[in-house]
Motif scaffolding. Structure first.
Motif, mmCIF file in Angstrom:
data_model
loop_
_atom_site.group_PDB
_atom_site.id
_atom_site.type_symbol
_atom_site.label_atom_id
_atom_site.label_comp_id
_atom_site.label_asym_id
_atom_site.label_seq_id
_atom_site.Cartn_x
_atom_site.Cartn_y
_atom_site.Cartn_z
ATOM 1 N N VAL A 102 66.844 52.834 -14.053
ATOM 2 C CA VAL A 102 67.940 53.742 -13.520
ATOM 3 C C VAL A 102 67.499 54.505 -12.515
ATOM 4 N N GLU A 103 68.472 54.893 -11.653
ATOM 5 C CA GLU A 103 68.365 55.618 -10.282
ATOM 6 C C GLU A 103 68.280 56.825 -10.643
ATOM 7 N N GLU A 126 60.318 54.297 -6.537
ATOM 8 C CA GLU A 126 60.728 52.854 -6.840
ATOM 9 C C GLU A 126 60.151 52.344 -7.987
ATOM 10 N N GLN A 127 58.942 52.581 -8.133
ATOM 11 C CA GLN A 127 58.186 52.159 -9.622
ATOM 12 C C GLN A 127 58.722 52.903 -10.860
ATOM 13 N N LEU A 128 59.112 54.116 -10.570
ATOM 14 C CA LEU A 128 59.515 54.940 -11.754
ATOM 15 C C LEU A 128 60.931 54.481 -12.222
ATOM 16 N N GLU A 129 61.668 54.240 -11.070
ATOM 17 C CA GLU A 129 63.101 53.830 -11.302
ATOM 18 C C GLU A 129 63.130 52.377 -11.751
ATOM 19 N N LEU A 162 60.598 65.580 -10.838
ATOM 20 C CA LEU A 162 60.612 65.783 -9.467
ATOM 21 C C LEU A 162 61.435 64.665 -8.675
ATOM 22 N N PHE A 163 61.377 63.555 -9.209
ATOM 23 C CA PHE A 163 62.056 62.673 -8.176
ATOM 24 C C PHE A 163 63.424 62.706 -8.407
ATOM 25 N N THR A 164 63.664 63.273 -9.774
ATOM 26 C CA THR A 164 65.226 63.430 -10.116
ATOM 27 C C THR A 164 65.761 64.480 -9.128
ATOM 28 N N LEU A 165 65.069 65.786 -9.151
ATOM 29 C CA LEU A 165 65.620 66.810 -8.362
ATOM 30 C C LEU A 165 65.353 66.761 -6.704
ATOM 31 N N ILE A 166 64.389 66.041 -6.347
ATOM 32 C CA ILE A 166 63.914 66.247 -4.946
ATOM 33 C C ILE A 166 64.427 64.840 -4.132
ATOM 34 N N ASP A 167 65.347 65.027 -3.302
ATOM 35 C CA ASP A 167 65.910 63.793 -2.715
ATOM 36 C C ASP A 167 64.923 63.025 -1.892
ATOM 37 N N ASN A 168 64.023 63.368 -1.159
ATOM 38 C CA ASN A 168 63.390 62.561 -0.230
ATOM 39 C C ASN A 168 61.848 62.426 -0.604
ATOM 40 N N VAL A 169 61.704 62.747 -1.806
ATOM 41 C CA VAL A 169 60.139 62.512 -2.122
ATOM 42 C C VAL A 169 60.197 60.963 -2.546
ATOM 43 N N ASP A 170 58.972 60.184 -1.788
ATOM 44 C CA ASP A 170 59.028 58.708 -2.224
ATOM 45 C C ASP A 170 57.548 58.676 -3.052
#
Length: 146
Positions: A110-111, A102-105, A74-82
């Motif tokens: 990796v971004e 931020e925690q997962l990256e 979801l973080f990879t595909l959805i641009d604005n989810v924090d």
């Protein structure tokens, strides 16, 4: 399901939290879909988030791995989810994990938005999930972990 039959989840790349259809269509193709019971989008004010609910009482899957795996997609595909919160009702208690982008990256180093093809994402997940201790350390930092 053969690889040719697998959905191309990257067709939703660049979607936003407000795009309920893209989010639900992604979630229903991720692990635990047969136990998925609901979604709530937090879009009124930033930081934007997603709350996913699961009935985990009859699941044999690891709720920890499912949370991290699904959050990564979801973080990879959805641009604005924090942030993404996972609520797993196990029948005897509620397991809850809240992960931030931020925690997962930081955990992966990796971004996630920079990953633009599924093979690269699958390789990142595979290499990270081989270290269960590393997974536990990430989830212990989850603000709502219970």
């Amino acid at each position: 399901m053969s690889e040719a039959d697998e959905p191309d989840l990257f067709r939703y790349e660049g979607a936003s939290v407000g795009n309920n259809s893209a989010i639900v269509n992604t979630v229903i193709h991720l692990p635990g879909t047969e136990h998925f019971t609901g979604i709530k989008l937090e879009t009124k004010q930033q930081p934007y988030g997603i709350i996913l609910a699961y009935d985990w009482s009859e699941s044999s899957l690891s709720h920890k791995e499912t949370a991290v795996y699904n959050a990564t997609y979801l973080f990879t595909l959805i641009d604005n989810v924090d942030w993404i919160q996972f609520d797993f009702d196990t029948g005897s208690d509620m397991k809850q994990y809240r992960l931030t982008r931020e925690q997962l990256e930081e955990w992966y180093g990796v971004e996630l938005a920079g990953i633009n093809e599924e093979d690269g994402l699958k390789e990142l997940l595979k290499s990270s999930f081989e270290k269960e201790k590393k997974l536990d350390e990430l989830l212990l930092k989850s603000p709502n972990q219970q």
